[in-house]
Design a protein around this motif. Structure first.
Motif, PDB file in Angstrom:
ATOM      1  N   ALA A  56      27.618  53.173  36.864  1.00  0.00           N
ATOM      2  CA  ALA A  56      26.751  53.078  35.679  1.00  0.00           C
ATOM      3  C   ALA A  56      27.288  52.140  34.605  1.00  0.00           C
ATOM      4  CB  ALA A  56      26.526  54.474  35.087  1.00  0.00           C
ATOM      5  N   PHE A  57      28.615  51.966  34.540  1.00  0.00           N
ATOM      6  CA  PHE A  57      29.190  51.235  33.409  1.00  0.00           C
ATOM      7  C   PHE A  57      30.048  50.034  33.792  1.00  0.00           C
ATOM      8  CE2 PHE A  57      28.050  55.314  31.689  1.00  0.00           C
ATOM      9  CZ  PHE A  57      27.556  55.004  30.429  1.00  0.00           C
ATOM     10  N   HIS A  58      30.843  50.155  34.838  1.00  0.00           N
ATOM     11  CA  HIS A  58      31.779  49.069  35.159  1.00  0.00           C
ATOM     12  C   HIS A  58      31.087  47.717  35.347  1.00  0.00           C
ATOM     13  CE1 HIS A  58      35.450  47.180  36.250  1.00  0.00           C
ATOM     14  NE2 HIS A  58      35.092  46.966  37.501  1.00  0.00           N
ATOM     15  N   PRO A  59      29.857  47.643  35.896  1.00  0.00           N
ATOM     16  CA  PRO A  59      29.206  46.327  36.010  1.00  0.00           C
ATOM     17  C   PRO A  59      29.016  45.610  34.670  1.00  0.00           C
ATOM     18  CG  PRO A  59      28.116  47.909  37.435  1.00  0.00           C
ATOM     19  CD  PRO A  59      29.080  48.696  36.580  1.00  0.00           C
ATOM     20  N   LEU A  60      29.085  46.340  33.567  1.00  0.00           N
ATOM     21  CA  LEU A  60      28.940  45.721  32.244  1.00  0.00           C
ATOM     22  C   LEU A  60      30.237  45.102  31.743  1.00  0.00           C
ATOM     23  CD1 LEU A  60      26.795  48.432  30.422  1.00  0.00           C
ATOM     24  CD2 LEU A  60      26.033  46.158  31.145  1.00  0.00           C
ATOM     25  N   SER A  61      31.347  45.315  32.440  1.00  0.00           N
ATOM     26  CA  SER A  61      32.651  44.875  31.931  1.00  0.00           C
ATOM     27  C   SER A  61      32.719  43.384  31.637  1.00  0.00           C
ATOM     28  CB  SER A  61      33.758  45.284  32.902  1.00  0.00           C
ATOM     29  OG  SER A  61      33.877  46.693  32.943  1.00  0.00           O
ATOM     30  N   PRO A  62      32.229  42.496  32.516  1.00  0.00           N
ATOM     31  CA  PRO A  62      32.288  41.066  32.169  1.00  0.00           C
ATOM     32  C   PRO A  62      31.495  40.722  30.908  1.00  0.00           C
ATOM     33  CG  PRO A  62      31.879  41.353  34.518  1.00  0.00           C
ATOM     34  CD  PRO A  62      31.725  42.702  33.883  1.00  0.00           C
ATOM     35  N   VAL A  63      30.375  41.388  30.702  1.00  0.00           N
ATOM     36  CA  VAL A  63      29.567  41.144  29.511  1.00  0.00           C
ATOM     37  C   VAL A  63      30.307  41.655  28.276  1.00  0.00           C
ATOM     38  CG1 VAL A  63      27.325  41.503  28.422  1.00  0.00           C
ATOM     39  CG2 VAL A  63      27.491  41.440  30.915  1.00  0.00           C
ATOM     40  N   PHE A  64      30.860  42.843  28.379  1.00  0.00           N
ATOM     41  CA  PHE A  64      31.627  43.427  27.275  1.00  0.00           C
ATOM     42  C   PHE A  64      32.803  42.536  26.895  1.00  0.00           C
ATOM     43  CE2 PHE A  64      35.231  46.056  25.933  1.00  0.00           C
ATOM     44  CZ  PHE A  64      34.689  46.745  24.861  1.00  0.00           C
ATOM     45  N   GLU A  65      33.531  42.069  27.904  1.00  0.00           N
ATOM     46  CA  GLU A  65      34.714  41.251  27.640  1.00  0.00           C
ATOM     47  C   GLU A  65      34.351  39.886  27.067  1.00  0.00           C
ATOM     48  OE1 GLU A  65      36.477  41.380  31.475  1.00  0.00           O
ATOM     49  OE2 GLU A  65      37.104  43.490  31.262  1.00  0.00           O
ATOM     50  N   SER A  66      33.220  39.340  27.491  1.00  0.00           N
ATOM     51  CA  SER A  66      32.839  38.025  26.988  1.00  0.00           C
ATOM     52  C   SER A  66      32.486  38.065  25.507  1.00  0.00           C
ATOM     53  CB  SER A  66      31.669  37.454  27.787  1.00  0.00           C
ATOM     54  OG  SER A  66      30.461  38.137  27.493  1.00  0.00           O
ATOM     55  N   ALA A  67      32.059  39.228  25.010  1.00  0.00           N
ATOM     56  CA  ALA A  67      31.716  39.343  23.593  1.00  0.00           C
ATOM     57  C   ALA A  67      32.941  39.113  22.716  1.00  0.00           C
ATOM     58  CB  ALA A  67      31.112  40.709  23.302  1.00  0.00           C
ATOM     59  N   ALA A  68      34.124  39.408  23.248  1.00  0.00           N
ATOM     60  CA  ALA A  68      35.343  39.226  22.458  1.00  0.00           C
ATOM     61  C   ALA A  68      35.587  37.759  22.130  1.00  0.00           C
ATOM     62  CB  ALA A  68      36.546  39.796  23.210  1.00  0.00           C
ATOM     63  N   GLY A  69      34.978  36.862  22.903  1.00  0.00           N
ATOM     64  CA  GLY A  69      35.175  35.441  22.667  1.00  0.00           C
ATOM     65  C   GLY A  69      34.188  34.818  21.698  1.00  0.00           C
ATOM     66  N   ILE A  70      33.290  35.611  21.153  1.00  0.00           N
ATOM     67  CA  ILE A  70      32.301  35.078  20.217  1.00  0.00           C
ATOM     68  C   ILE A  70      32.931  34.939  18.836  1.00  0.00           C
ATOM     69  CG2 ILE A  70      30.073  35.427  19.110  1.00  0.00           C
ATOM     70  CD1 ILE A  70      29.177  36.993  21.533  1.00  0.00           C
ATOM     71  N   GLU A  71      33.022  33.733  18.353  1.00  0.00           N
ATOM     72  CA  GLU A  71      33.584  33.504  17.026  1.00  0.00           C
ATOM     73  C   GLU A  71      32.621  34.018  15.961  1.00  0.00           C
ATOM     74  OE1 GLU A  71      35.279  29.793  14.275  1.00  0.00           O
ATOM     75  OE2 GLU A  71      34.700  29.463  16.382  1.00  0.00           O
ATOM     76  N   GLY A  72      33.163  34.723  14.989  1.00  0.00           N
ATOM     77  CA  GLY A  72      32.329  35.243  13.911  1.00  0.00           C
ATOM     78  C   GLY A  72      32.022  36.713  14.018  1.00  0.00           C
ATOM     79  N   LEU A  73      32.546  37.396  15.061  1.00  0.00           N
ATOM     80  CA  LEU A  73      32.409  38.845  15.163  1.00  0.00           C
ATOM     81  C   LEU A  73      33.643  39.517  14.581  1.00  0.00           C
ATOM     82  CD1 LEU A  73      30.941  39.515  18.742  1.00  0.00           C
ATOM     83  CD2 LEU A  73      29.722  39.243  16.577  1.00  0.00           C
TER      84      LEU A  73
END
Length: 240
Positions: A118-135
Motif C-alpha cells: 500500500a505504501f512502499h511504491p510511493l517511496s520514490p515520489v516521497f524521496e524526490s520531494a526532498a529535492g524540490i528547492e523552496g520547501l
C-alpha cells in the motif's frame, strides 16, 4: 483561480473521474458564513459512492485575513484495508503550504506485506520531494505525525515549489486510485486478520479530526463558530 484552489480542484476532479459512481450529496454546509464577512467564506461538498465511500471537500477563502485553504479527504469503506487519501493546499499570506498523504488502515510496523503493497511504491515520489528547492518543514508535531503515515508530505512552500508538487500529488492520487480499483492481494489481506478495520478506522478518524490533536479546528471555530465547525468535523469522522 489561486494555486491552492487549482491544485485541489484538479485533484478532486481526477478522483471523481476515476470513480464515476461518486454522487454529490446535498449538505447544509454548502455555503459557509462568518461574522468576519458579509459574503460566504467557504463551502463544503460531499460525495458518496461504493469503492470510495465518501469524499469531503472543504474550502475557506477569506481575503481580508489572507486565507485561501482547500482540503480533500477521500475515504474508503469502514471495513476496507485500502488507505484513505488526503490533500490540503493553502495560501496563508506569507507562504503556501500543503499536506499530502495516504492514511493507513492497519499498523504498518507489524504488517510489513501491507506496508509494502500500500505504501512502499510511493517511496520514490516521497524521496524526490526532498529535492524540490523552496520547501521547508511545516509546523506539525510528532503527535499528529504518529496518526498519519511515514509517507506524509507536509511542507511550507514558495510559489515555485508549490507549483512543482503537482506531479507528486498526481502520483499519490494515481497510486491510491489503483489500490481502490484493484484491491490488495489476498495474502496481504489475510495478514490483516488480526485487525478490526472498522473499529480501528473509527478510532483513528476521531483522533485525526480531534480538536485536542489538531489546533487548526480552533482557528476554524474562530472563523465559523463552534457549531458549524463541529458539523464539518462530523462529516469527516464517519462515512454515514
Amino acid at each position: 483561480m489561486s494555486l491552492p484552489a487549482d491544485l485541489c480542484e484538479r485533484t478532486l476532479n481526477r478522483i471523481l473521474a476515476a470513480h464515476p459512481d461518486l454522487v454529490e450529496q446535498e449538505t447544509p454546509l454548502a455555503s459557509l458564513t462568518s461574522p468576519m464577512s458579509p459574503a460566504p467564506v467557504g463551502s463544503v461538498r460531499v460525495f458518496k459512492g461504493s469503492a470510495v465511500a465518501k469524499v469531503v471537500y472543504v474550502g475557506l477563502v477569506v481575503p481580508m485575513i489572507q486565507l485561501d485553504s482547500h482540503m480533500i479527504f477521500a475515504f474508503t469503506p469502514e471495513d476496507s484495508a485500502v488507505p484513505h487519501f488526503t490533500l490540503d493546499s493553502v495560501y496563508g499570506g506569507a507562504y503556501h503550504a500543503f499536506h499530502l498523504d495516504l492514511i493507513p488502515r492497519a499498523d504498518l510496523a507489524s504488517h510489513l506485506p501491507y506496508l509494502d503493497a500500500a505504501f512502499h511504491p510511493l517511496s520514490p515520489v516521497f524521496e524526490s520531494a526532498a529535492g524540490i528547492e523552496g520547501l521547508t518543514p511545516a509546523a506539525i508535531g510528532p503527535r499528529q505525525r504518529a496518526i498519519m503515515s511515514p509517507w506524509m508530505l507536509v511542507n511550507r512552500a514558495s510559489e515555485e515549489a508549490f507549483a512543482a508538487i503537482t506531479e507528486h500529488v498526481d502520483a499519490y492520487a494515481a497510486h491510491w486510485s489503483g489500490l481502490v480499483d484493484k484491491g490488495l492481494p489476498d495474502d496481504v489481506l489475510a495478514g490483516l486478520a488480526d485487525t478490526d478495520l472498522a473499529a480501528r478506522d473509527t478510532a483513528v478518524r476521531a483522533n485525526i479530526f480531534s480538536r485536542d490533536v489538531d489546533p487548526v479546528w480552533a482557528q476554524v471555530s474562530r472563523l465559523l463558530g463552534d457549531e458549524t465547525t463541529d458539523a464539518i468535523r462530523a462529516e469527516l469522522v464517519a462515512n454515514g
